[in-house]
Design an enzyme around this catalytic site. Sequence first.
Site, PDB file in Angstrom:
ATOM      1  N   GLU A  25     -25.799  24.467  -0.132  1.00 49.10           N
ATOM      2  CA  GLU A  25     -25.109  23.205  -0.415  1.00 49.10           C
ATOM      3  C   GLU A  25     -26.009  22.366  -1.316  1.00 49.10           C
ATOM      4  O   GLU A  25     -27.222  22.316  -1.120  1.00 49.10           O
ATOM      5  CB  GLU A  25     -24.825  22.468   0.903  1.00 49.10           C
ATOM      6  CG  GLU A  25     -24.474  21.008   0.788  1.00 49.10           C
ATOM      7  CD  GLU A  25     -23.185  20.760   0.024  1.00 49.10           C
ATOM      8  OE1 GLU A  25     -23.174  19.823  -0.804  1.00 49.10           O
ATOM      9  OE2 GLU A  25     -22.194  21.496   0.250  1.00 49.10           O
TER      10      GLU A  25
ATOM     11  N   CYS B 299       0.055   6.545   1.360  1.00 49.33           N
ATOM     12  CA  CYS B 299       0.769   7.620   2.059  1.00 49.33           C
ATOM     13  C   CYS B 299       2.094   7.874   1.335  1.00 49.33           C
ATOM     14  O   CYS B 299       3.164   7.441   1.783  1.00 49.33           O
ATOM     15  CB  CYS B 299       0.998   7.239   3.518  1.00 49.33           C
ATOM     16  SG  CYS B 299      -0.514   7.039   4.477  1.00 49.33           S
TER      17      CYS B 299
ATOM     18  N   GLN C  37     -15.474  16.012   7.143  1.00 55.73           N
ATOM     19  CA  GLN C  37     -14.022  15.936   7.164  1.00 55.73           C
ATOM     20  C   GLN C  37     -13.549  14.659   7.856  1.00 55.73           C
ATOM     21  O   GLN C  37     -14.173  14.186   8.813  1.00 55.73           O
ATOM     22  CB  GLN C  37     -13.433  17.152   7.885  1.00 55.73           C
ATOM     23  CG  GLN C  37     -13.702  18.484   7.196  1.00 55.73           C
ATOM     24  CD  GLN C  37     -12.852  18.690   5.949  1.00 55.73           C
ATOM     25  OE1 GLN C  37     -12.106  17.813   5.526  1.00 55.73           O
ATOM     26  NE2 GLN C  37     -12.965  19.864   5.342  1.00 55.73           N
TER      27      GLN C  37
ATOM     28  N   PHE D  31     -21.206  26.289  -0.564  1.00 63.51           N
ATOM     29  CA  PHE D  31     -20.660  24.926  -0.517  1.00 63.51           C
ATOM     30  C   PHE D  31     -20.527  24.513   0.953  1.00 63.51           C
ATOM     31  O   PHE D  31     -19.496  24.022   1.397  1.00 63.51           O
ATOM     32  CB  PHE D  31     -19.295  24.839  -1.214  1.00 63.51           C
ATOM     33  CG  PHE D  31     -19.225  25.500  -2.566  1.00 63.51           C
ATOM     34  CD1 PHE D  31     -19.605  24.813  -3.712  1.00 63.51           C
ATOM     35  CD2 PHE D  31     -18.776  26.809  -2.701  1.00 63.51           C
ATOM     36  CE1 PHE D  31     -19.532  25.428  -4.963  1.00 63.51           C
ATOM     37  CE2 PHE D  31     -18.703  27.421  -3.939  1.00 63.51           C
ATOM     38  CZ  PHE D  31     -19.083  26.732  -5.078  1.00 63.51           C
TER      39      PHE D  31
ATOM     40  N   CYS E 241      -9.347  22.818  -0.339  1.00 65.69           N
ATOM     41  CA  CYS E 241      -8.604  21.555  -0.254  1.00 65.69           C
ATOM     42  C   CYS E 241      -7.694  21.394  -1.466  1.00 65.69           C
ATOM     43  O   CYS E 241      -7.051  20.349  -1.619  1.00 65.69           O
ATOM     44  CB  CYS E 241      -9.572  20.368  -0.149  1.00 65.69           C
ATOM     45  SG  CYS E 241     -10.692  20.209  -1.558  1.00 65.69           S
TER      46      CYS E 241
ATOM     47  N   CYS F 147       0.873  -1.188   0.000  1.00 64.05           N
ATOM     48  CA  CYS F 147       0.000   0.000   0.000  1.00 64.05           C
ATOM     49  C   CYS F 147       0.901   1.227   0.000  1.00 64.05           C
ATOM     50  O   CYS F 147       1.736   1.388   0.894  1.00 64.05           O
ATOM     51  CB  CYS F 147      -0.912   0.018   1.234  1.00 64.05           C
ATOM     52  SG  CYS F 147      -1.937   1.510   1.333  1.00 64.05           S
TER      53      CYS F 147
ATOM     54  N   ASN G 204     -16.258  27.251   0.468  1.00 63.89           N
ATOM     55  CA  ASN G 204     -15.520  26.024   0.791  1.00 63.89           C
ATOM     56  C   ASN G 204     -15.783  25.016  -0.334  1.00 63.89           C
ATOM     57  O   ASN G 204     -16.439  23.999  -0.135  1.00 63.89           O
ATOM     58  CB  ASN G 204     -15.982  25.475   2.145  1.00 63.89           C
ATOM     59  CG  ASN G 204     -15.239  24.221   2.544  1.00 63.89           C
ATOM     60  OD1 ASN G 204     -14.087  24.024   2.184  1.00 63.89           O
ATOM     61  ND2 ASN G 204     -15.912  23.345   3.273  1.00 63.89           N
TER      62      ASN G 204
END
Length: 374
Positions: free
Chosen positions: A261, A14, A211, A240, A333, A11, A306
């Site tokens: 939203e 990360c 989140q 948003f 983000c 994996c 957002n």
Amino acid sequence: MHCALFDDHRCRSCQWLEKPYSQQLSEKQSLLEQLLAAHPVAAWLPAVTSAPEAFRNKAKMVVSGSVERPVFGAVPRDGEPVDLTACPLYPAHFADVFAVLKPFIARAGLTPYNIQRRRGELKYLLLTESSQGGMMLRFVLRSHDKLAQLRAALPWLQQQLPQLTVISANIQPVPMAILEGEEEVPLTESQSLAENFNGVPLWIRPQSFFQTNPQVAATLYATARTWVRELAVTSMWDLFCGVGGFGLHCATPEMQLTGIEISAEAIACARRSADMLGLKKVDFAALDSTAFATARDAVPELVLVNPPRRGIGVELCNYLSQMAPDYILYSSCNPDTMAQDIARLPDYRVSKVQLFDMFPHTAHFEVLTLLVRA
């Protein structure tokens, strides 16, 4: 953080795991400063750090293997399933939940879906935990065929795992790697998981976004509240808005707040929270944020955005440039699209910027930026 699966090259999610955490933060900060180099920043605030492990409140598990020996984790392109139940990004007690779910799969007769053969029923397990102690479990199924069996087996599961306060089945019939479908079938009376950040009640429903790093998210919302209170505004939009995390933190009894939203599930959560807080001048609506804004002939003092990774885009930037609210608070983000949007707002100066490391060991992060009309 040590991860045996990463070391074994089984994996590699990360991607930055081999970098010291201090180096990860430094590289993220440098990238952000490069992206905003064309826009003088009055104040750079210190990056908000995350716990390096056990910070995720949500697990998304592909279910493979057999009904007697299911594997929860991922299926890479070579087709060899990878068990991720001991992933160090999850709290240690998630492994105990997965250990109960494995025999439950056999009890309920939920055959794992085989992508190549397009056979089987159970595609994914989605597990979300609240900091208040409850959990939400979603079974992503190919069809309705095993729903009766699933319902019949649930009492045993609930006895073993009483923390599962919300359980549902999502129907995803498309033979593609799509996480969930449109139809959600409730399997418990409650379909809202209670959460609380900084004294603000929040609700998570099966199909609403939330989140995945609650510690950093709580700090992000608290920071937005502090910045907004310093501005002493009496009206704002939260575009948003998701389940209302930003707007509900920033709202005061005197403030006129409108949250927009596209997800009706998320708006139901936001309205419930506003009622619990006794906010009378708050209105949440399930609409497209850009369509809502551009149809208005007046704007509040502050517009908080957002957006998803694509940013707010040309149309909304042009509208905000034309209508010129005093302040724009931008939570992003994706710093690349945020920088593009800021370039489309030439009449605003960048007052302050702060990085929030929501996603350690990856190149991703959140950023909060305050824009002030020049």
